[in-house]
Design a protein around this motif. Structure first.
Motif, short mmCIF file in Angstrom:
data_model
loop_
_atom_site.label_atom_id
_atom_site.label_comp_id
_atom_site.label_asym_id
_atom_site.label_seq_id
_atom_site.Cartn_x
_atom_site.Cartn_y
_atom_site.Cartn_z
N LYS A 1 0.82 -1.22 0.00
CA LYS A 1 0.00 0.00 0.00
C LYS A 1 0.85 1.27 0.00
O LYS A 1 0.39 2.33 -0.42
N LEU A 2 2.08 1.17 0.51
CA LEU A 2 2.99 2.33 0.53
C LEU A 2 3.62 2.56 -0.84
O LEU A 2 3.92 1.61 -1.56
N GLN A 3 3.82 3.83 -1.17
CA GLN A 3 4.61 4.15 -2.36
C GLN A 3 6.07 3.79 -2.07
O GLN A 3 6.46 3.70 -0.90
N ILE A 4 6.87 3.63 -3.11
CA ILE A 4 8.31 3.50 -2.91
C ILE A 4 8.77 4.82 -2.27
O ILE A 4 8.40 5.90 -2.72
N GLY A 5 9.53 4.73 -1.20
CA GLY A 5 9.91 5.93 -0.45
C GLY A 5 8.92 6.28 0.65
O GLY A 5 9.17 7.17 1.46
N ALA B 1 11.88 -7.91 7.46
CA ALA B 1 10.90 -7.70 6.39
C ALA B 1 11.57 -7.26 5.09
O ALA B 1 12.27 -6.25 5.07
N PRO B 2 11.37 -8.00 4.01
CA PRO B 2 11.94 -7.58 2.73
C PRO B 2 11.33 -6.25 2.28
O PRO B 2 10.16 -5.98 2.57
N GLY B 3 12.13 -5.45 1.58
CA GLY B 3 11.60 -4.24 0.96
C GLY B 3 11.61 -3.01 1.81
O GLY B 3 11.15 -1.94 1.39
N PHE B 4 12.14 -3.10 3.05
CA PHE B 4 12.15 -1.95 3.95
C PHE B 4 13.57 -1.61 4.40
O PHE B 4 14.42 -2.49 4.53
N SER B 5 13.79 -0.33 4.68
CA SER B 5 15.08 0.14 5.21
C SER B 5 14.82 0.98 6.46
O SER B 5 13.94 1.85 6.46
N ASN B 6 15.58 0.71 7.51
CA ASN B 6 15.42 1.44 8.76
C ASN B 6 15.96 2.86 8.62
O ASN B 6 17.09 3.06 8.16
N ASP C 1 18.21 1.12 14.94
CA ASP C 1 17.16 0.62 15.83
C ASP C 1 16.01 1.63 15.90
O ASP C 1 15.07 1.55 15.13
N TYR C 2 16.08 2.61 16.84
CA TYR C 2 14.96 3.52 17.06
C TYR C 2 15.34 4.94 16.64
O TYR C 2 16.51 5.28 16.52
N VAL C 3 14.30 5.76 16.42
CA VAL C 3 14.53 7.17 16.05
C VAL C 3 13.96 8.06 17.15
O VAL C 3 13.12 7.63 17.95
N GLU D 1 11.39 2.81 5.79
CA GLU D 1 11.01 3.29 4.46
C GLU D 1 10.88 2.12 3.50
O GLU D 1 11.69 1.19 3.51
N ARG D 2 9.85 2.18 2.65
CA ARG D 2 9.74 1.16 1.59
C ARG D 2 10.76 1.47 0.49
O ARG D 2 10.72 2.55 -0.09
N ILE D 3 11.65 0.54 0.23
CA ILE D 3 12.70 0.79 -0.76
C ILE D 3 12.47 0.01 -2.06
O ILE D 3 13.06 0.34 -3.09
#
Length: 226
Positions: A155-159, A182-187, A193-195, A223-225
């Motif tokens: 459901k998320l756009q790339i980025g 999870a594939p496709g995500f970048s922290n 870890d946390y922000v 972020e969805r990459i």
């Protein structure tokens, strides 16, 4: 066969509606309410414009959601909540603030995401202080699980960004573990870890009280990459 989830991440505790909440539902649902449907909504049609869409799952009484929509008129916001008193409270506040960039579902979030939200249509998904299901035997009820995260990814756009917050350290660790696998995500955390709480997430009264008592809050942003 209609899509059914065997394990729900919430328990429907139907609290009593106040008069104000009932009035808000009666008067403002036609403006702010979205009905669950089995095919994706046309969001630019819903909001009358094309703008980045932020979706919040489980907005509680809606105070911070309304505040975010008020603070970011250039974005459109969708809230999903299953508890009617919270929906009524949110509608009342949205109408009082004369918001045009907020819409609300009263339905199960997983079903809404699966059926009513188009793929790659969201810029942000927010999940703030979900039920931690802290007993070990209930951990399977936690909404942040591998399957759910892949549904969000569609459901998320790339980025686009999945932003979570919790005041339960064990759940924060669980979220981090699920998201790192999870594939496709970048922290987006520099320390992986946390922000720090970003400015756009309002500090709740509950959180301020917790800070005074020395309780922690953990924010995670992925972020969805691809």
């Amino acid at each position: 066969m209609p899509y059914m989830r065997k394990i729900r991440s919430f328990v429907l505790r139907e609290g009593r509606l106040t008069k104000g909440q009932q009035n808000a539902l009666d008067n403002h649902w036609p403006v702010y309410g979205l009905a669950y449907q089995a095919s994706p909504l046309n969001l630019p049609e819903v909001f009358g414009r094309s703008a980045p869409v932020v979706l919040e799952i489980g907005f509680g009484m809606g105070k911070s959601l309304v505040e975010m929509a008020k603070n970011a008129p250039e974005q459109d916001f969708i809230g999903i909540e299953v508890h009617k008193p919270g929906v009524g409270a949110c509608l009342g506040d949205a109408a009082a603030a004369e918001l045009s960039n907020l819409r609300v579902f009263e339905h199960d979030a997983v079903e809404v995401l699966k059926d009513s939200i188009a793929d790659t249509s969201l810029s942000t998904v927010q999940l703030f202080f979900p039920d931690p299901w802290h007993k070990k035997r209930h951990h399977k009820r936690r909404i942040v699980q591998a399957d759910f995260v892949q549904l969000l990814r569609q459901k998320l756009q790339i980025g686009g960004v999945f932003h979570m917050a919790t005041d339960w350290q064990n759940y924060a660790e669980h979220m981090l573990q699920v998201m790192q696998a999870a594939p496709g995500f970048s922290n987006l955390s520099a320390s992986n870890d946390y922000v720090e709480r970003p400015e756009q997430r309002p500090l709740t009264k509950f959180e301020q009280r917790g800070q005074r008592l020395g309780h922690g809050v953990w924010d995670l942003m992925f972020e969805r990459i691809n």
